[in-house]
Structures are given as structure tokens and as C-alpha cells.
Design a protein around this motif. Structure first.
Motif, short mmCIF file in Angstrom:
data_model
loop_
_atom_site.label_atom_id
_atom_site.label_comp_id
_atom_site.label_asym_id
_atom_site.label_seq_id
_atom_site.Cartn_x
_atom_site.Cartn_y
_atom_site.Cartn_z
N LYS A 93 5.39 29.18 -1.94
CA LYS A 93 4.48 28.29 -2.67
C LYS A 93 3.56 27.55 -1.71
N ASP A 94 3.38 28.04 -0.50
CA ASP A 94 2.61 27.33 0.51
C ASP A 94 1.11 27.48 0.28
N ALA A 95 0.33 26.65 0.98
CA ALA A 95 -1.13 26.69 0.84
C ALA A 95 -1.76 26.40 2.20
N ILE A 96 -3.05 26.66 2.30
CA ILE A 96 -3.79 26.34 3.51
C ILE A 96 -5.19 25.86 3.12
N TRP A 97 -5.66 24.84 3.81
CA TRP A 97 -7.03 24.36 3.64
C TRP A 97 -7.95 25.18 4.53
N LEU A 98 -9.02 25.72 3.94
CA LEU A 98 -10.00 26.52 4.67
C LEU A 98 -11.35 25.80 4.70
N GLY A 99 -12.05 25.93 5.83
CA GLY A 99 -13.31 25.23 6.01
C GLY A 99 -14.46 25.79 5.20
N HIS A 100 -15.59 25.09 5.23
CA HIS A 100 -16.76 25.43 4.42
C HIS A 100 -17.42 26.75 4.83
N ALA A 101 -17.14 27.20 6.04
CA ALA A 101 -17.76 28.45 6.53
C ALA A 101 -17.44 29.64 5.64
N TRP A 102 -16.37 29.57 4.87
CA TRP A 102 -15.97 30.71 4.03
C TRP A 102 -16.87 30.88 2.81
N VAL A 103 -17.65 29.89 2.44
CA VAL A 103 -18.50 30.03 1.24
C VAL A 103 -19.98 29.78 1.51
N ASP A 144 -24.31 24.72 -2.49
CA ASP A 144 -23.24 24.38 -1.55
C ASP A 144 -22.24 25.52 -1.39
N TYR A 145 -22.19 26.46 -2.31
CA TYR A 145 -21.18 27.53 -2.24
C TYR A 145 -21.79 28.88 -2.62
N PRO A 146 -22.82 29.31 -1.90
CA PRO A 146 -23.54 30.55 -2.28
C PRO A 146 -22.70 31.81 -2.17
N LYS A 147 -21.67 31.83 -1.33
CA LYS A 147 -20.88 33.05 -1.11
C LYS A 147 -19.51 32.99 -1.79
N ALA A 148 -19.35 32.10 -2.76
CA ALA A 148 -18.05 31.93 -3.40
C ALA A 148 -17.59 33.20 -4.11
N ARG A 149 -18.45 33.83 -4.87
CA ARG A 149 -18.05 35.03 -5.61
C ARG A 149 -17.64 36.15 -4.64
N TRP A 150 -18.39 36.29 -3.55
CA TRP A 150 -18.03 37.29 -2.54
C TRP A 150 -16.65 37.02 -1.97
N LEU A 151 -16.36 35.75 -1.62
CA LEU A 151 -15.07 35.41 -1.02
C LEU A 151 -13.93 35.70 -1.99
N ILE A 152 -14.06 35.28 -3.21
CA ILE A 152 -12.99 35.47 -4.18
C ILE A 152 -12.67 36.96 -4.35
N ALA A 153 -13.71 37.77 -4.46
CA ALA A 153 -13.51 39.21 -4.60
C ALA A 153 -12.86 39.80 -3.36
N ALA A 154 -13.30 39.37 -2.18
CA ALA A 154 -12.76 39.91 -0.93
C ALA A 154 -11.29 39.54 -0.76
N VAL A 155 -10.94 38.31 -1.09
CA VAL A 155 -9.54 37.87 -0.97
C VAL A 155 -8.66 38.65 -1.94
N HIS A 156 -9.12 38.83 -3.16
CA HIS A 156 -8.33 39.58 -4.13
C HIS A 156 -8.15 41.04 -3.70
N ARG A 157 -9.13 41.57 -3.00
CA ARG A 157 -9.03 42.94 -2.50
C ARG A 157 -8.03 43.04 -1.35
N GLU A 158 -8.09 42.09 -0.42
CA GLU A 158 -7.26 42.16 0.78
C GLU A 158 -5.88 41.51 0.59
N LEU A 159 -5.82 40.53 -0.30
CA LEU A 159 -4.58 39.78 -0.48
C LEU A 159 -4.27 39.62 -1.97
N PRO A 160 -3.86 40.68 -2.63
CA PRO A 160 -3.55 40.59 -4.05
C PRO A 160 -2.48 39.52 -4.31
#
Length: 382
Positions: A93-103, A144-160
Motif C-alpha cells: 500500500k506504499d506511495a511515492i511523491w514524484l516531482g513536476h518534471a513528470w507532467v 501546468d500539466y500538459p503531459k499528464a495524459r501521456w504519463l498516465i498511459a505510460a505508467v499503465h503500460r509499464e506498471l499495470p
């Protein structure tokens, strides 16, 4: 007529009347001699006396502060002793805070692949991706978050199975005139609209970090009620970063009076917040503790205090310091991942060792070292 006896009596009376006058003069002389015999007070002696009392007063004040502090630090050190219970490791159930560079366009597919390699085999389930901050009026520009859709799709692809949440926050105008004002209904309504807006991008949760948030703030509770209705409508999570809990009863009031910055929440208020969200992550770092044993004892105490008032329906996460600044509130040599994990396990063992909805939250990805990741894996993931 014979006047002899009368004259003799008069002379005797006169002599009797003269005696007090002579005695008075003698007394006056004695007083003058006594005054002459005592020299006037030396100014240097008076200064020494004042300095002596000043030193005693300062010493008394120092002891009044240091003795309770020493007792509290001793208690934290004792709290760090003992062995954690078997099985007090990750519940995935762990989590991690990621910086703004991801979006914002600075990260690419290769970065997501590297992140996936890093996270596989750990207990991390949620990513809190910085997607703000909110404007002071509660609005959130889509720029503020132009690449959000790309990130979400990429994470779901690499980390189901990994959830991506939007980390939103702002400075509150609780201790200065500049910042977001929760007491304004229009501002709270704008925050709700911003949340609905960003969830439409595909995020699976909204994670809020609003600081400094004073204990007892009812406007914040009202905002959480409104936000939770929005996240439920979107089948998303509502998550918050929470202040630490009073290490001593009403300590936030004392600290707020003496420093102007209350910092802590009461345990009761923490519980009120926890009942309104799906996840609550304690920012259990920046504790001012100078030694790793004291920091670990403090984290053990915070873990127990949080467990006591967090409902079973809410995920409780304890923050781990994945950064290495050195300042008054945070000493990198003391606030280590190893000490924090041991403290978490001790608090979990003593309070609710079998709790399923529990984890740790890693702050923050861009400041983490290999040693931080190794300690997390070896001490908590196993």
C-alpha cells in the motif's frame, strides 16, 4: 517666711529636667558615630549582587525549558528500543511523491521505463505526481500539466496496477497575507472545480498538500467533504498529506503561541481528517530531532498516535525522508530511511500489527539516493 526647702526642691526639679536633654544629645552623638562607622555601599558590590541574581534567574529559566525537553527526548529514545513484531513489513500500500518534471515535458518514455524498473518488486501502489500548484484563488491552469495524459498511459503500460494521482497544493494564507484562503467559499468552490477538471484528464486520484494548515480548521474539513463527493463521482481516490500529531497534549497550542507556527495537529483533528479521505499520508519528517534514535522513537510515537484515530476504511501511510537537506527542522544524519522504517515498524507492532490498510510514502523521487532505495527495500519490503 523660710524658702529654703522650696528653693531646694526647685533646683532638684531643674536638674531632673535637664537629664533627658543630655541623654538625647548623647544618643544623637552615638547615632552619628554609628553612621560614620558603616561605610557607604560599594557600587561594584551592588552590580555584583544584581549580576548574581540575573544569572540565577537565567539559570532557572534554562532549567525550566531544558528539563522537560530532556525528559521528552529520553522518552523518545526509550520508544526506539525493542524488537518489531514479525510480519510488520509492506502491505503493498506504499506511495511515492514524484516531482513536476513528470507532467511538464521534461520526462520521456525512457524515464518511465527506468521508473518501472525501480518500482517493480516494491510495495508501491500509488504515485503522487505534482501537477499544480493551485493558484491562490483555487484555480488550476491546464498549462501546468500538459503531459499528464501521456504519463498516465505510460505508467499503465509499464506498471499495470499502479495508480497515478494528481498532487495538488498551495501555500495557505494562515500565517501571512499571501496565499490561498480556505475561509472564502468562492476559493473552496474553485478548488473543487479544479479537482473535477484534473480528474477528467485521467488521474485516478487527487492528493492534496495544503500548508501551513492549523489544527481545528473547519473550512478544510468542509472542503474535504466537497472534494470527496467529486472523487466518488469519478471513481477516484481522495488523498491528503497530513501534519504531524501533537507529541504532547495541546502542544500545537503552546508552539503556536511561542513561535506563531503551530505545526502539529491535535490527535482528534487528525482523526476528523482521516475519516473524510481514502488515504492520509503523515509528513513524518522535518521533526527537529538531532539523532537517528530520537527520530526513530518520534516516528514510532507518530505511527501509534495516527493508528489510534485512523478508521480501518482509510489507508494510513507514514512518510519516509528520501531527501538530504540540513537545516533547523531536518538533520540528514538523523532523519534516515533506516531509522524511520524501524520507528514505523515499532509503532505498528505496538498498536495494530495486523492492520492491512497501512504503508509508507517516500518523499521525494528527485532527491532520493541509492542508499535510500536500498534501505527501503531491505528494511521494509523484504
Amino acid at each position: 517666711m523660710d524658702t529654703g526647702p522650696i528653693q531646694a526642691a526647685g533646683e532638684e526639679a531643674a536638674r531632673a529636667a535637664e537629664v533627658p536633654e543630655e541623654e538625647t544629645r548623647a544618643a544623637e552623638v552615638s547615632e552619628e558615630e554609628a553612621r560614620d562607622a558603616v561605610p557607604p555601599a560599594d557600587p561594584r558590590s551592588r552590580r555584583r549582587t544584581r549580576l548574581k541574581w540575573a544569572r540565577r534567574t537565567v539559570l532557572g529559566l534554562v532549567l525550566a525549558v531544558l528539563l522537560p525537553l530532556l525528559a521528552a527526548e529520553t522518552a523518545l529514545r526509550v520508544n526506539y528500543t525493542g524488537d518489531p513484531a514479525d510480519g510488520t513489513y509492506t502491505r503493498n500500500k506504499d506511495a511515492i511523491w514524484l516531482g513536476h518534471a513528470w507532467v511538464d515535458g521534461r520526462k520521456h518514455d525512457a524515464d518511465v521505463e527506468a521508473l518501472a524498473r525501480r518500482l517493480r518488486g516494491t510495495g508501491i501502489r500509488d504515485l503522487y505526481v505534482h501537477s499544480g500548484p493551485l493558484e491562490h484563488d483555487g484555480t488550476l491552469p491546464e498549462s501546468d500539466y500538459p503531459k499528464a495524459r501521456w504519463l498516465i498511459a505510460a505508467v499503465h503500460r509499464e506498471l499495470p496496477g499502479i495508480r497515478v494521482q494528481a498532487w495538488l497544493g498551495d501555500k495557505l494564507a494562515s500565517e501571512s497575507p499571501d496565499g490561498l484562503r480556505l475561509e472564502r467559499a468562492a476559493t473552496r468552490a474553485a478548488v473543487v472545480r479544479s479537482t473535477r477538471q484534473i480528474l477528467a484528464t485521467g488521474f485516478e486520484g487527487a492528493h492534496f498538500d495544503l500548508e501551513p494548515l492549523h489544527s481545528g480548521d473547519q473550512d478544510y474539513l468542509s472542503l474535504l467533504d466537497d472534494l470527496h463527493r467529486v472523487t466518488r463521482e469519478s471513481d477516484a481516490l481522495l488523498s491528503v498529506a497530513a501534519h504531524q500529531i501533537d507529541p504532547l497534549p495541546a502542544f500545537h497550542s503552546f508552539w503556536g503561541t511561542t513561535t506563531g507556527h503551530p505545526k502539529w495537529w491535535s490527535q482528534a483533528y487528525f482523526g476528523q481528517v482521516a475519516r473524510r479521505v481514502d488515504q492520509i499520508a503523515v509528513m513524518s519528517y522535518d521533526t527537529m530531532q538531532p539523532l537517528d534514535s530520537l527520530y526513530g522513537g518520534y516516528v514510532a510515537q507518530q505511527t501509534s498516535l495516527a493508528l489510534e484515530v485512523t478508521p480501518d476504511s482509510t489507508d494510513l501511510l507514514m512518510g519516509l525522508p528520501f531527501y538530504h537537506e540540513n537545516r533547523f527542522g531536518h538533520w540528514a544524519h538523523a532523519e534516515t530511511v533506516t531509522a524511520a522504517v524501524r520507528g514505523v515498524r515499532l509503532g505498528l507492532s505496538r498498536t495494530d500489527a495486523d492492520r492491512a490498510r497501512f504503508g509508507v510514502a517516500l518523499y521525494v523521487d528527485f532527491a532520493a539516493t541509492e542508499a535510500d532505495w536500498t534501505a527501503y527495500r531491505e528494511d521494509w519490503v523484504r
